[in-house]
Design an enzyme around this catalytic site. Structure first.
Site, PDB file in Angstrom:
ATOM      1  N   ALA A   1       1.106  15.650  14.644  1.00 50.88           N
ATOM      2  CA  ALA A   1       1.510  15.576  13.143  1.00 50.88           C
ATOM      3  C   ALA A   1       0.542  16.275  12.461  1.00 50.88           C
ATOM      4  O   ALA A   1       0.805  16.961  11.578  1.00 50.88           O
ATOM      5  CB  ALA A   1       1.896  13.994  12.839  1.00 50.88           C
ATOM      6  N   GLU A   2      -0.835  15.947  12.800  1.00 49.08           N
ATOM      7  CA  GLU A   2      -1.898  16.613  11.816  1.00 49.08           C
ATOM      8  C   GLU A   2      -3.080  17.028  12.847  1.00 49.08           C
ATOM      9  O   GLU A   2      -3.524  16.147  13.493  1.00 49.08           O
ATOM     10  CB  GLU A   2      -2.383  15.796  10.609  1.00 49.08           C
ATOM     11  N   THR A   3      -3.476  18.307  12.345  1.00 44.36           N
ATOM     12  CA  THR A   3      -4.968  18.638  12.879  1.00 44.36           C
ATOM     13  C   THR A   3      -5.736  18.738  11.580  1.00 44.36           C
ATOM     14  O   THR A   3      -5.511  19.382  10.584  1.00 44.36           O
ATOM     15  CB  THR A   3      -4.622  19.905  13.371  1.00 44.36           C
TER      16      THR A   3
END
Length: 268
Positions: free
Chosen positions: A47-49
């Protein structure tokens, strides 16, 4: 100098890995090109980095978040791992409050034993009617309240079961034009939570988000008012499950939980 990459699960249940929401954290020494950061987020596919850059001020960092599809303005579940990774790698001592400069302004993170608490802006959306594309997704008497904020369209349903059992129509959700759908309801009386939620973001490359800190900026104020309580517990009913502790503070929202490292390495 090498760039460390740490894979961290955020808002985990009972301190266990493989619950909550995974985020990758890159601790940088210098800025990276935007296209490289976006490509890495796509490569990792979660979902996120998060990309954390030190500043000249102590315990203060620049922070940017990328989904596989785009840069994100506000993200809780990748801010918590950023603080966790900084402590794990000895960059901070875990005793001080951290400040992150982001596209949504300064955000803070503090440590209390294994729990990390985030200080985020509250987001009160405007009341709207149910978007046309979502008509028929739930029974006529199931929708209690609908509002729209900068990031989410929030639909409050009458029961936890309606949130848990919803089979998302991603085409209909994307057609709202909002970045994400926040679906929420009061928790069942037997639950250890006060409210439940799920989040769907096909327009930002996330079909269903396992745990969403930023959603509490909108859901929190609604449930504080509706339930007449503070210090709320939220359960995110994604397949991985997540636990978030939410309370108001001087017009902002504090969102707390636990993080667990899964792996650590370096960018080649």
């Amino acid at each position: 100098m090498t760039v460390s990459l740490t894979w961290v699960d955020a808002f985990v249940r009972d301190g266990r890995p493989f619950t909550g929401n995974p985020a990758a954290v890159c601790l940088l020494h210098t800025e990276l090109p935007d296209d490289f950061m976006q490509s890495l987020a796509f490569e990792l596919g979660i979902a996120e980095t998060a990309f954390v850059l030190p500043t000249d001020e102590p315990n203060t960092f620049g922070l940017r978040w990328f989904s596989p599809a785009t840069e994100i303005d506000l993200c809780g579940h990748a801010t918590m791992p950023s603080a966790h990774a900084l402590r794990q790698h000895g960059v901070v001592d875990g005793q001080s409050t951290l400040t992150f400069h982001t596209r949504s302004g300064p955000l803070q993170a503090s440590f209390t034993d294994e729990r990390i608490e985030l200080d985020f802006p509250a987001a009160n959306g405007g009341v709207i009617t149910l978007p046309d594309s979502l008509a028929g997704q739930w029974g006529d008497d199931e929708v209690v309240f609908v509002s729209r904020g900068e990031f989410f369209v929030m639909v409050v349903l009458r029961s936890e079961a309606a949130v848990r059992d919803y089979v998302p129509d991603l085409t209909a959700i994307a057609a709202t034009g909002d970045k994400a759908l926040l679906l929420t309801a009061a928790a069942e009386p037997s639950s250890a939570a006060h409210y439940v939620l799920r989040v769907f973001g096909p327009n930002v490359g996330i079909d269903e988000d396992p745990a969403t800190g930023s959603a509490q900026c909108m859901a929190g104020p609604y449930w504080f008012s509706t339930l007449g309580l503070t210090d709320l517990v939220a359960h995110q009913l994604s397949p991985r499950g997540a636990v978030l502790h939410v309370r108001p503070q001087a017009g902002r929202i504090c969102i707390a939980g636990q993080a667990h490292s899964v792996l650590s390495g370096h960018l080649c």
